[in-house]
Design a protein around this motif. Sequence first.
Motif, PDB file in Angstrom:
ATOM      1  N   LEU A   1       0.412  -1.204   0.321  1.00 51.21           N
ATOM      2  CA  LEU A   1       0.118   0.216   0.087  1.00 51.21           C
ATOM      3  C   LEU A   1       1.075   1.191   0.457  1.00 51.21           C
ATOM      4  CD1 LEU A   1      -3.208   1.261   0.174  1.00 51.21           C
ATOM      5  CD2 LEU A   1      -2.591   1.219   2.866  1.00 51.21           C
ATOM      6  N   ALA A   2       0.925   2.203  -1.382  1.00 47.90           N
ATOM      7  CA  ALA A   2       1.542   3.243  -1.138  1.00 47.90           C
ATOM      8  C   ALA A   2       3.384   3.413  -0.872  1.00 47.90           C
ATOM      9  CB  ALA A   2       0.868   4.181   0.034  1.00 47.90           C
ATOM     10  N   GLY A   3       3.235   1.731  -1.768  1.00 48.62           N
ATOM     11  CA  GLY A   3       4.709   1.564  -1.626  1.00 48.62           C
ATOM     12  C   GLY A   3       5.434   1.067  -0.481  1.00 48.62           C
ATOM     13  N   LEU A   4       4.325  -0.003   0.605  1.00 50.40           N
ATOM     14  CA  LEU A   4       5.508   0.052   1.789  1.00 50.40           C
ATOM     15  C   LEU A   4       4.602  -1.331   2.024  1.00 50.40           C
ATOM     16  CD1 LEU A   4       4.221   3.115   3.914  1.00 50.40           C
ATOM     17  CD2 LEU A   4       6.522   2.175   2.883  1.00 50.40           C
ATOM     18  N   ARG A   5       4.930  -2.173   1.892  1.00 50.75           N
ATOM     19  CA  ARG A   5       4.855  -3.459   2.622  1.00 50.75           C
ATOM     20  C   ARG A   5       4.469  -3.259   4.003  1.00 50.75           C
ATOM     21  NH1 ARG A   5       2.327  -7.560  -0.019  1.00 50.75           N
ATOM     22  NH2 ARG A   5       3.773  -9.679   0.972  1.00 50.75           N
ATOM     23  N   ILE A   6       2.792  -3.410   4.196  1.00 49.82           N
ATOM     24  CA  ILE A   6       1.913  -4.035   4.803  1.00 49.82           C
ATOM     25  C   ILE A   6       1.901  -5.013   5.968  1.00 49.82           C
ATOM     26  CG2 ILE A   6      -0.414  -2.701   6.060  1.00 49.82           C
ATOM     27  CD1 ILE A   6       1.487  -0.721   4.909  1.00 49.82           C
ATOM     28  N   ALA A   7       1.917  -5.508   6.741  1.00 52.71           N
ATOM     29  CA  ALA A   7       1.371  -7.228   7.604  1.00 52.71           C
ATOM     30  C   ALA A   7       0.703  -6.710   8.899  1.00 52.71           C
ATOM     31  CB  ALA A   7       3.000  -7.802   7.990  1.00 52.71           C
ATOM     32  N   PRO A   8      -0.477  -6.437   8.569  1.00 55.83           N
ATOM     33  CA  PRO A   8      -1.381  -6.636   9.839  1.00 55.83           C
ATOM     34  C   PRO A   8      -1.060  -8.128  11.322  1.00 55.83           C
ATOM     35  CG  PRO A   8      -2.058  -6.396   8.211  1.00 55.83           C
ATOM     36  CD  PRO A   8      -0.965  -6.534   7.419  1.00 55.83           C
ATOM     37  N   ASP A   9      -1.174  -8.754  10.385  1.00 60.95           N
ATOM     38  CA  ASP A   9      -0.747  -9.781  11.679  1.00 60.95           C
ATOM     39  C   ASP A   9       0.129  -9.935  12.459  1.00 60.95           C
ATOM     40  OD1 ASP A   9      -3.707 -10.381  11.194  1.00 60.95           O
ATOM     41  OD2 ASP A   9      -3.223 -12.794  10.668  1.00 60.95           O
TER      42      ASP A   9
ATOM     43  N   THR B   1      -1.138   9.067  15.675  1.00 63.42           N
ATOM     44  CA  THR B   1      -1.899  10.565  15.156  1.00 63.42           C
ATOM     45  C   THR B   1      -2.530   9.736  13.768  1.00 63.42           C
ATOM     46  OG1 THR B   1      -0.369  11.312  14.705  1.00 63.42           O
ATOM     47  CG2 THR B   1      -1.052  11.892  16.229  1.00 63.42           C
ATOM     48  N   GLU B   2      -3.044  10.383  12.976  1.00 59.04           N
ATOM     49  CA  GLU B   2      -3.249  10.280  11.472  1.00 59.04           C
ATOM     50  C   GLU B   2      -2.940  11.408  10.294  1.00 59.04           C
ATOM     51  OE1 GLU B   2      -6.992   8.461  11.800  1.00 59.04           O
ATOM     52  OE2 GLU B   2      -6.269   6.706  12.658  1.00 59.04           O
ATOM     53  N   ARG B   3      -2.012  11.994  10.940  1.00 59.15           N
ATOM     54  CA  ARG B   3      -1.952  13.162   9.734  1.00 59.15           C
ATOM     55  C   ARG B   3      -1.123  12.830   8.403  1.00 59.15           C
ATOM     56  NH1 ARG B   3       1.277  18.185  12.044  1.00 59.15           N
ATOM     57  NH2 ARG B   3       0.325  18.919  10.555  1.00 59.15           N
ATOM     58  N   VAL B   4      -0.560  11.504   8.524  1.00 56.76           N
ATOM     59  CA  VAL B   4       0.465  11.343   7.151  1.00 56.76           C
ATOM     60  C   VAL B   4      -0.930  10.555   6.603  1.00 56.76           C
ATOM     61  CG1 VAL B   4       2.143   9.769   6.106  1.00 56.76           C
ATOM     62  CG2 VAL B   4       2.558  10.832   8.006  1.00 56.76           C
ATOM     63  N   SER B   5      -1.528   9.796   7.400  1.00 60.43           N
ATOM     64  CA  SER B   5      -2.564   9.671   6.531  1.00 60.43           C
ATOM     65  C   SER B   5      -3.678  10.270   5.740  1.00 60.43           C
ATOM     66  CB  SER B   5      -3.138   8.280   7.223  1.00 60.43           C
ATOM     67  OG  SER B   5      -3.672   6.678   7.377  1.00 60.43           O
ATOM     68  N   ALA B   6      -4.410  11.440   6.233  1.00 57.05           N
ATOM     69  CA  ALA B   6      -4.991  11.990   5.267  1.00 57.05           C
ATOM     70  C   ALA B   6      -4.463  13.267   3.930  1.00 57.05           C
ATOM     71  CB  ALA B   6      -4.969  13.451   6.464  1.00 57.05           C
ATOM     72  N   GLU B   7      -2.669  13.014   4.471  1.00 62.67           N
ATOM     73  CA  GLU B   7      -2.615  13.082   3.365  1.00 62.67           C
ATOM     74  C   GLU B   7      -2.091  11.743   2.069  1.00 62.67           C
ATOM     75  OE1 GLU B   7      -0.575  16.309   2.477  1.00 62.67           O
ATOM     76  OE2 GLU B   7      -2.180  16.687   3.702  1.00 62.67           O
TER      77      GLU B   7
ATOM     78  N   HIS C   1      -4.385  10.062   1.299  1.00 64.81           N
ATOM     79  CA  HIS C   1      -5.720  10.374   0.951  1.00 64.81           C
ATOM     80  C   HIS C   1      -6.465  11.041  -0.467  1.00 64.81           C
ATOM     81  CE1 HIS C   1      -7.676   7.637   4.936  1.00 64.81           C
ATOM     82  NE2 HIS C   1      -6.845   6.572   3.730  1.00 64.81           N
ATOM     83  N   ALA C   2      -6.015  12.801   0.814  1.00 59.54           N
ATOM     84  CA  ALA C   2      -6.028  13.590  -0.573  1.00 59.54           C
ATOM     85  C   ALA C   2      -5.125  13.371  -1.465  1.00 59.54           C
ATOM     86  CB  ALA C   2      -5.461  14.488   0.438  1.00 59.54           C
ATOM     87  N   TYR C   3      -4.309  12.709  -1.670  1.00 57.69           N
ATOM     88  CA  TYR C   3      -2.296  12.445  -3.044  1.00 57.69           C
ATOM     89  C   TYR C   3      -3.519  11.653  -3.725  1.00 57.69           C
ATOM     90  CZ  TYR C   3       0.694  15.594  -1.949  1.00 57.69           C
ATOM     91  OH  TYR C   3       1.323  17.225  -1.085  1.00 57.69           O
ATOM     92  N   GLY C   4      -4.089  10.640  -3.149  1.00 58.71           N
ATOM     93  CA  GLY C   4      -5.256   9.825  -3.795  1.00 58.71           C
ATOM     94  C   GLY C   4      -4.203   8.151  -4.372  1.00 58.71           C
ATOM     95  N   VAL C   5      -3.341   8.104  -2.877  1.00 56.61           N
ATOM     96  CA  VAL C   5      -2.293   7.227  -3.407  1.00 56.61           C
ATOM     97  C   VAL C   5      -2.517   6.015  -2.422  1.00 56.61           C
ATOM     98  CG1 VAL C   5      -0.435   8.231  -4.303  1.00 56.61           C
ATOM     99  CG2 VAL C   5      -0.496   8.045  -1.819  1.00 56.61           C
ATOM    100  N   ALA C   6      -3.770   6.372  -1.381  1.00 61.45           N
ATOM    101  CA  ALA C   6      -4.504   5.569  -0.882  1.00 61.45           C
ATOM    102  C   ALA C   6      -5.288   5.015  -0.749  1.00 61.45           C
ATOM    103  CB  ALA C   6      -3.206   5.452   0.932  1.00 61.45           C
ATOM    104  N   PRO C   7      -6.240   4.652   0.104  1.00 63.42           N
ATOM    105  CA  PRO C   7      -7.832   4.298  -0.621  1.00 63.42           C
ATOM    106  C   PRO C   7      -8.154   4.632   1.144  1.00 63.42           C
ATOM    107  CG  PRO C   7      -6.781   1.754  -0.078  1.00 63.42           C
ATOM    108  CD  PRO C   7      -6.030   2.627  -0.611  1.00 63.42           C
ATOM    109  N   GLU C   8      -9.824   5.098   1.295  1.00 64.26           N
ATOM    110  CA  GLU C   8      -9.354   6.534   2.656  1.00 64.26           C
ATOM    111  C   GLU C   8     -10.646   5.078   3.337  1.00 64.26           C
ATOM    112  OE1 GLU C   8     -12.568   9.310   1.900  1.00 64.26           O
ATOM    113  OE2 GLU C   8     -11.212  10.830   0.837  1.00 64.26           O
TER     114      GLU C   8
END
Length: 328
Positions: free
Chosen positions: A44-52, A76-82, A84-91
């Motif tokens: 996601l957004a060029g990053l490997r996410i490993a939730p478990d 905090t979620e400031r980066v996520s908001a950015e 989303h604004a750029y459209g590179v991660a789903p809301e």
Amino acid sequence: MRIVVVAGGVGGARFVRGVREEVQRHRPGSTVDVIVNTGDDWWLAGLRIAPDFDSMLYTLSGQNDEERGWGRVGETERVSAELHAYGVAPEWFTLGDLDLGTHIARSAWQRAGATPSDVARRLQERWPLGVTLHPATDEEVDTHVQLAGDSAGEVRELHFQEWWTRYRAALPAARFVQHGIERAVPSPGVLDALLDCDTILIAPSNPVVSIGTVLAVPGMVEALTAEAAPIVGVSPIIGGSSVRGMAEACLSAIGVQTDAAAVARHYGLRRDGGLLDGWLVGLEDATAVDALESEGFAARAVPLWMRDLDTSAALAAEALDLALALRP
């Protein structure tokens, strides 16, 4: 005692925390290795996410947000908001700023040539966890969901994270597919942990997309059952409902009832080529014990609700005691 736990998700993380607590209180000298589901991982957004894996990491290190049940405390979620604004991660998928630090580190190390097992070791160096976490495999085998009811013979497929997080598993699933599973093998840490272990516990995690994905790694079931160590599972279903999450939707897709005994039969009896020697059900499902025993499972009805550290440790003790009773 050398203990191995197969786990995934928030419920798995809480169970592992209970195992650690039980070991520290009453079984000194024991070690705990955890085989963690990697099927929920994605880019996601060029990053490997490993939730478990990260749920395990944060829960065992005390960094988990206990109110939400996921993510880091004090986020905090400031980066996520950015993003989303750029459209590179789903809301519908929000990453906390502290959590993003973990994903950036993971992705940087992997792009520099580190394997997921290498990354797992580095991440665990930050906090004393009291257990050792191992990704089930170092290959990328992200789980996808093929949806039921598509017209004109077309098959609509979503990444598991979109189906689970965005749609809350409300879209009927026809099947679950792990792309690339055929080239996967158990990670080196998994094989080392299983060598001469004394007990293997199957956590009360989702039987289909968490435990099921781990078991789908070629060679995994053979590695788990090759040793003499008893294999005891804990039901994720209590009184006909999943303990956490939306396991009902996953079980329905593969034709398994949302029932504690049905899940045990889904895993199968080890002596008949399946996985389990023993199975714990909730007190609410005590009537299933006799039938399971008649089929060859060593079954017990015990309190399954992990309401706090004490009840989680008590459940771990029940699982370990049953495993010890089954040792040859």
